[in-house]
Enzyme design. Sequence first.
Site, PDB file in Angstrom:
ATOM      1  N   HIS A 161       8.530   7.904 -24.396  1.00 13.03           N
ATOM      2  CA  HIS A 161       8.194   7.709 -23.748  1.00 13.03           C
ATOM      3  C   HIS A 161       9.180   7.418 -22.589  1.00 13.03           C
ATOM      4  CE1 HIS A 161       5.533   4.203 -23.263  1.00 13.03           C
ATOM      5  NE2 HIS A 161       6.098   4.207 -24.475  1.00 13.03           N
ATOM      6  N   CYS A 163       7.698   9.454 -16.764  1.00 18.76           N
ATOM      7  CA  CYS A 163       7.262   9.763 -18.136  1.00 18.76           C
ATOM      8  C   CYS A 163       6.940  11.539 -17.821  1.00 18.76           C
ATOM      9  CB  CYS A 163       5.206   9.147 -18.825  1.00 18.76           C
ATOM     10  SG  CYS A 163       4.520   9.532 -17.606  1.00 18.76           S
ATOM     11  N   HIS A 172      -0.277   9.353 -18.501  1.00 16.21           N
ATOM     12  CA  HIS A 172       1.135   8.852 -18.984  1.00 16.21           C
ATOM     13  C   HIS A 172       0.801   9.821 -19.845  1.00 16.21           C
ATOM     14  CE1 HIS A 172       4.744   6.474 -20.124  1.00 16.21           C
ATOM     15  NE2 HIS A 172       4.208   6.933 -20.833  1.00 16.21           N
TER      16      HIS A 172
END
Length: 190
Positions: A149, A80, A133
Site C-alpha cells: 500500500h 493509497c 485507507h
Amino acid sequence: MHHSFLFVVLLLLSTSRGFGQQTQDSIVFGSCTVIFISQDSLDALIKERDSLVEELLLYADSFLGVPYRYAGRSRSGFDCSGFVSTMFAHIGISLSPSSRHMENSGRTIADSIIQVGDIVYFTGTQSRSGITHVGIVYEVLEDDIIIIHAALNGGIRYDSLKSTYYKKHYFKTERIAAFDIEHRYKVKPE
C-alpha cells in the site's frame, strides 16, 4: 488476452434472470448469479485469475519505495487509493481513485478466506471517519496477512495486518468479481 477474459466474465456476471430462477447453466439468487460450467472451464478461469493476480502483484512490486503524495497516481508519488486504482487499471480493472468510493467494488469476504489480490479497507486513520485507507493483499501466511500500500510515512511498502496500527484500523476485505471465480462459478452437475 486479459481484457477479453474480463469482458467475458463481466458479461456473464451481468446476466440476470430473476430471483431464484434456474436455467440449465445458471441459478440466480437475488443479485448473485451462480454459473455452471465444466471442470475444464473452471480450471481455465482459475488459471487466468491467478495470472492476473500475479501480474497485479508484480506490477505493484515495481513501485516499492515510491513516496507518498496526496492525490498522487504516478511514479512521482501515490496516495493509497491512487496506488490501488492504478495497479488494478494495469490489468484492465477500473476502480474509483477515492478510498471512500472504492468501497463496495467487490464482495465483502470473511477474514478466514482472504486471498492475494483482495482489497483491504481501513477506517479512522489520519483522524478522519469512514473509509480512510486501502491496500492490496500481497501475501497470506498461516498467521498473518501482508499488504502492499501507499503509507503516509514511507510511501509504497509492505505491512502486516497484525501490526498494532493496522489491526486497530482494519475494517474489511473485498474481492472484486474478476477474482471471485469460485464464488460465481460451479462445476455443472452431471
